[in-house]
Each structure stands twice: as structure tokens, then as C-alpha cells.
Write a protein that holds these residues in place. Structure first.
Motif, PDB file in Angstrom:
ATOM      1  N   THR A   1       5.786   5.355  -2.137  1.00  0.00           N
ATOM      2  CA  THR A   1       6.986   5.040  -1.363  1.00  0.00           C
ATOM      3  C   THR A   1       7.957   4.189  -2.176  1.00  0.00           C
ATOM      4  OG1 THR A   1       5.844   5.144   0.762  1.00  0.00           O
ATOM      5  CG2 THR A   1       7.815   3.787   0.685  1.00  0.00           C
ATOM      6  N   THR A   2       9.233   4.527  -2.091  1.00  0.00           N
ATOM      7  CA  THR A   2      10.271   3.738  -2.759  1.00  0.00           C
ATOM      8  C   THR A   2      11.305   3.205  -1.769  1.00  0.00           C
ATOM      9  OG1 THR A   2      11.627   5.704  -3.168  1.00  0.00           O
ATOM     10  CG2 THR A   2      10.033   5.068  -4.889  1.00  0.00           C
TER      11      THR A   2
ATOM     12  N   ALA B   1      18.760   3.692  14.076  1.00  0.00           N
ATOM     13  CA  ALA B   1      19.502   3.212  12.901  1.00  0.00           C
ATOM     14  C   ALA B   1      18.611   3.201  11.668  1.00  0.00           C
ATOM     15  CB  ALA B   1      20.062   1.824  13.170  1.00  0.00           C
ATOM     16  N   LEU B   2      17.363   2.796  11.822  1.00  0.00           N
ATOM     17  CA  LEU B   2      16.437   2.796  10.693  1.00  0.00           C
ATOM     18  C   LEU B   2      16.117   4.220  10.245  1.00  0.00           C
ATOM     19  CD1 LEU B   2      14.037  -0.095  11.725  1.00  0.00           C
ATOM     20  CD2 LEU B   2      15.489  -0.048   9.700  1.00  0.00           C
ATOM     21  N   LEU B   3      15.824   5.087  11.191  1.00  0.00           N
ATOM     22  CA  LEU B   3      15.483   6.472  10.847  1.00  0.00           C
ATOM     23  C   LEU B   3      16.640   7.207  10.179  1.00  0.00           C
ATOM     24  CD1 LEU B   3      13.418   7.519  13.989  1.00  0.00           C
ATOM     25  CD2 LEU B   3      12.568   7.287  11.653  1.00  0.00           C
ATOM     26  N   GLN B   4      17.845   7.017  10.687  1.00  0.00           N
ATOM     27  CA  GLN B   4      19.004   7.701  10.123  1.00  0.00           C
ATOM     28  C   GLN B   4      19.499   7.029   8.844  1.00  0.00           C
ATOM     29  OE1 GLN B   4      21.862   7.860  13.319  1.00  0.00           O
ATOM     30  NE2 GLN B   4      20.805   9.541  14.345  1.00  0.00           N
ATOM     31  N   GLY B   5      19.377   5.714   8.766  1.00  0.00           N
ATOM     32  CA  GLY B   5      19.932   4.990   7.635  1.00  0.00           C
ATOM     33  C   GLY B   5      19.059   4.957   6.397  1.00  0.00           C
ATOM     34  N   LEU B   6      17.750   4.941   6.567  1.00  0.00           N
ATOM     35  CA  LEU B   6      16.873   4.757   5.412  1.00  0.00           C
ATOM     36  C   LEU B   6      17.037   5.839   4.348  1.00  0.00           C
ATOM     37  CD1 LEU B   6      14.881   2.849   4.144  1.00  0.00           C
ATOM     38  CD2 LEU B   6      13.045   4.075   5.309  1.00  0.00           C
ATOM     39  N   PRO B   7      17.132   7.119   4.704  1.00  0.00           N
ATOM     40  CA  PRO B   7      17.292   8.126   3.645  1.00  0.00           C
ATOM     41  C   PRO B   7      18.598   7.987   2.864  1.00  0.00           C
ATOM     42  CG  PRO B   7      16.623   9.155   5.715  1.00  0.00           C
ATOM     43  CD  PRO B   7      16.970   7.736   6.025  1.00  0.00           C
ATOM     44  N   LEU B   8      19.586   7.318   3.430  1.00  0.00           N
ATOM     45  CA  LEU B   8      20.905   7.183   2.799  1.00  0.00           C
ATOM     46  C   LEU B   8      21.091   5.856   2.085  1.00  0.00           C
ATOM     47  CD1 LEU B   8      22.946   8.506   5.862  1.00  0.00           C
ATOM     48  CD2 LEU B   8      22.079   9.821   3.910  1.00  0.00           C
ATOM     49  N   THR B   9      20.132   4.968   2.216  1.00  0.00           N
ATOM     50  CA  THR B   9      20.265   3.604   1.696  1.00  0.00           C
ATOM     51  C   THR B   9      19.828   3.502   0.245  1.00  0.00           C
ATOM     52  OG1 THR B   9      19.920   2.656   3.900  1.00  0.00           O
ATOM     53  CG2 THR B   9      19.471   1.219   2.030  1.00  0.00           C
ATOM     54  N   THR B  10      20.562   2.707  -0.519  1.00  0.00           N
ATOM     55  CA  THR B  10      20.134   2.294  -1.854  1.00  0.00           C
ATOM     56  C   THR B  10      20.294   0.784  -1.916  1.00  0.00           C
ATOM     57  OG1 THR B  10      22.325   2.625  -2.798  1.00  0.00           O
ATOM     58  CG2 THR B  10      20.774   4.456  -2.991  1.00  0.00           C
ATOM     59  N   GLY B  11      19.417   0.124  -2.637  1.00  0.00           N
ATOM     60  CA  GLY B  11      19.465  -1.324  -2.714  1.00  0.00           C
ATOM     61  C   GLY B  11      18.969  -1.944  -1.417  1.00  0.00           C
TER      62      GLY B  11
ATOM     63  N   HIS C   1      13.525   1.256  -4.266  1.00  0.00           N
ATOM     64  CA  HIS C   1      14.818   1.918  -4.395  1.00  0.00           C
ATOM     65  C   HIS C   1      15.718   1.496  -3.232  1.00  0.00           C
ATOM     66  CE1 HIS C   1      17.772   4.963  -5.380  1.00  0.00           C
ATOM     67  NE2 HIS C   1      17.724   5.376  -4.124  1.00  0.00           N
ATOM     68  N   ALA C   2      15.093   1.324  -2.057  1.00  0.00           N
ATOM     69  CA  ALA C   2      15.864   0.966  -0.870  1.00  0.00           C
ATOM     70  C   ALA C   2      15.041   0.091   0.062  1.00  0.00           C
ATOM     71  CB  ALA C   2      16.310   2.230  -0.131  1.00  0.00           C
ATOM     72  N   LEU C   3      15.698  -0.942   0.594  1.00  0.00           N
ATOM     73  CA  LEU C   3      15.125  -1.794   1.625  1.00  0.00           C
ATOM     74  C   LEU C   3      16.178  -1.922   2.711  1.00  0.00           C
ATOM     75  CD1 LEU C   3      12.995  -3.712   2.814  1.00  0.00           C
ATOM     76  CD2 LEU C   3      14.009  -5.543   1.408  1.00  0.00           C
ATOM     77  N   LEU C   4      15.870  -1.398   3.887  1.00  0.00           N
ATOM     78  CA  LEU C   4      16.784  -1.448   5.022  1.00  0.00           C
ATOM     79  C   LEU C   4      16.198  -2.429   6.038  1.00  0.00           C
ATOM     80  CD1 LEU C   4      19.362  -0.392   6.357  1.00  0.00           C
ATOM     81  CD2 LEU C   4      18.021   1.524   7.263  1.00  0.00           C
ATOM     82  N   ILE C   5      16.917  -3.521   6.269  1.00  0.00           N
ATOM     83  CA  ILE C   5      16.436  -4.591   7.137  1.00  0.00           C
ATOM     84  C   ILE C   5      17.273  -4.611   8.411  1.00  0.00           C
ATOM     85  CG2 ILE C   5      16.063  -7.068   7.375  1.00  0.00           C
ATOM     86  CD1 ILE C   5      16.037  -7.205   4.269  1.00  0.00           C
ATOM     87  N   ALA C   6      16.641  -4.321   9.538  1.00  0.00           N
ATOM     88  CA  ALA C   6      17.304  -4.426  10.837  1.00  0.00           C
ATOM     89  C   ALA C   6      17.081  -5.845  11.346  1.00  0.00           C
ATOM     90  CB  ALA C   6      16.728  -3.409  11.817  1.00  0.00           C
ATOM     91  N   GLN C   7      18.166  -6.533  11.662  1.00  0.00           N
ATOM     92  CA  GLN C   7      18.085  -7.892  12.192  1.00  0.00           C
ATOM     93  C   GLN C   7      18.692  -7.924  13.600  1.00  0.00           C
ATOM     94  OE1 GLN C   7      20.078 -10.419   9.297  1.00  0.00           O
ATOM     95  NE2 GLN C   7      18.132 -10.839   8.279  1.00  0.00           N
TER      96      GLN C   7
ATOM     97  N   ALA D   1       0.844  -1.204   0.000  1.00  0.00           N
ATOM     98  CA  ALA D   1       0.000   0.000   0.000  1.00  0.00           C
ATOM     99  C   ALA D   1       0.876   1.250   0.000  1.00  0.00           C
ATOM    100  CB  ALA D   1      -0.935  -0.006   1.209  1.00  0.00           C
ATOM    101  N   ALA D   2       1.965   1.222   0.747  1.00  0.00           N
ATOM    102  CA  ALA D   2       2.885   2.362   0.776  1.00  0.00           C
ATOM    103  C   ALA D   2       3.503   2.581  -0.599  1.00  0.00           C
ATOM    104  CB  ALA D   2       3.972   2.141   1.823  1.00  0.00           C
ATOM    105  N   MET D   3       3.832   1.504  -1.287  1.00  0.00           N
ATOM    106  CA  MET D   3       4.388   1.627  -2.638  1.00  0.00           C
ATOM    107  C   MET D   3       3.352   2.208  -3.600  1.00  0.00           C
ATOM    108  SD  MET D   3       6.739  -1.746  -3.099  1.00  0.00           S
ATOM    109  CE  MET D   3       7.210  -1.241  -4.757  1.00  0.00           C
TER     110      MET D   3
END
Length: 158
Positions: free
Chosen positions: A34-35, A124-134, A70-76, A28-30
Motif C-alpha cells: 500500500t502507498t 470523501a475518503l473513498l472518492q478522494g484517496l485515489p486522487l490524492t498525492t502528498g 505516496h498519499a495520506l488523506l486525513i479527515a478531521q 502492515a498495509a505498507m
């Protein structure tokens, strides 16, 4: 979004929240434009895991990887630390014992298996997501005290 099997009431209900609802929100976000998506998964997440919890988390990761993002940031993260009472989460004895043991043996554990504060994961998610690609995966040790992207694992395009 996430739950536990105990709170959900069954494995099917757990899957409905942790996999199906999260995937529906992502889609739904996409559709809304949302990318970039960031999620909290779990250390050991794998769609081929014999552990039900980790298998469902891995199935969600795989489903999100298949989307045109455009970006998927996965916190594990490993065991999440934080004030569960303030979040009105139910008391779970097993979880409480696991946290106590993990804190005691943390210096002996490989970094990805060390407990991490939930606030560090969120940061980490909030700061990293805008900078992430792939697709980028963060483990517990890459989400602590400002080292958010150091050592993060970026997946190669297939």
C-alpha cells in the motif's frame, strides 16, 4: 479503528487502539504494498494538544506523516452525525447533547467545526484517496455533499 476511553476502559487502552493499532495496520498495509492511506482523525488533532483525545489523534497523524507514503488523506471531522444505534454503539449522554447543541448552532460555527454526517466523511475518503498525492487534510466543511476536495488543505513538503 477507534474507540472511546469509556469503552476502552483506560487512557492506555484508548491509546492502544486509536494510536498503536492504527499505526500497526498502516505499517502492515505498507509492507503489503500500500502507498495510499486514508484515516479519520478529529478536528483539533495535534500532538501538542492539552486534550488527551486530540493529542492521541495528532500523534497518529504525525506518525503516519513520517511514513514513506505516496498519499495520506486525513479527515478531521467535527462532531460526527449518523445512526449510532444501527452501528451498535453505546448511548453516550454527553455526545447526544453535543450533537443537539451543534445542530442548533451549526449556522453560526466556522465550517470546520460544523457537524458532519459519518457517511459524508466515508464518501470523501473513498472518492478522494485515489486522487490524492502528498498529505491532504479534509475538514468537516470540505466533506459535505460532493464538495469533497474543495478547500482541502494540502501540506507542503518540508
Amino acid at each position: 479503528m477507534g474507540t472511546t476511553i469509556k469503552v476502552a476502559g483506560s487512557k492506555a487502552a484508548f491509546r492502544a487502539v486509536d494510536l498503536e493499532a492504527n499505526l500497526a495496520v498502516a505499517k502492515a498495509a505498507m509492507q503489503a504494498g500500500t502507498t495510499r492511506i486514508g484515516i479519520v482523525s478529529a478536528v483539533g488533532a495535534s500532538s501538542s494538544s492539552p486534550v488527551f483525545y486530540n493529542r492521541v489523534k495528532g500523534e497518529l497523524e504525525d506518525a503516519l506523516r513520517s511514513l514513506a507514503l505516496h498519499a495520506l488523506l486525513i479527515a478531521q471531522p467535527s462532531i460526527l452525525l449518523g445512526n449510532r444505534a444501527a452501528l451498535k454503539q453505546p448511548f453516550r449522554l454527553g455526545e447526544r447533547l453535543a450533537i443537539l447543541i451543534a445542530r442548533l448552532i451549526s449556522p453560526l460555527l466556522p465550517g470546520r467545526y460544523r457537524p458532519v454526517n459519518a457517511a459524508d466523511v466515508a464518501r470523501a475518503l473513498l472518492q478522494g484517496l485515489p486522487l490524492t498525492t502528498g498529505v491532504v487534510t479534509l475538514s468537516s466543511d470540505t466533506m459535505v455533499d460532493g464538495i469533497h476536495a474543495a478547500g482541502a488543505h494540502k501540506e507542503m513538503a518540508q
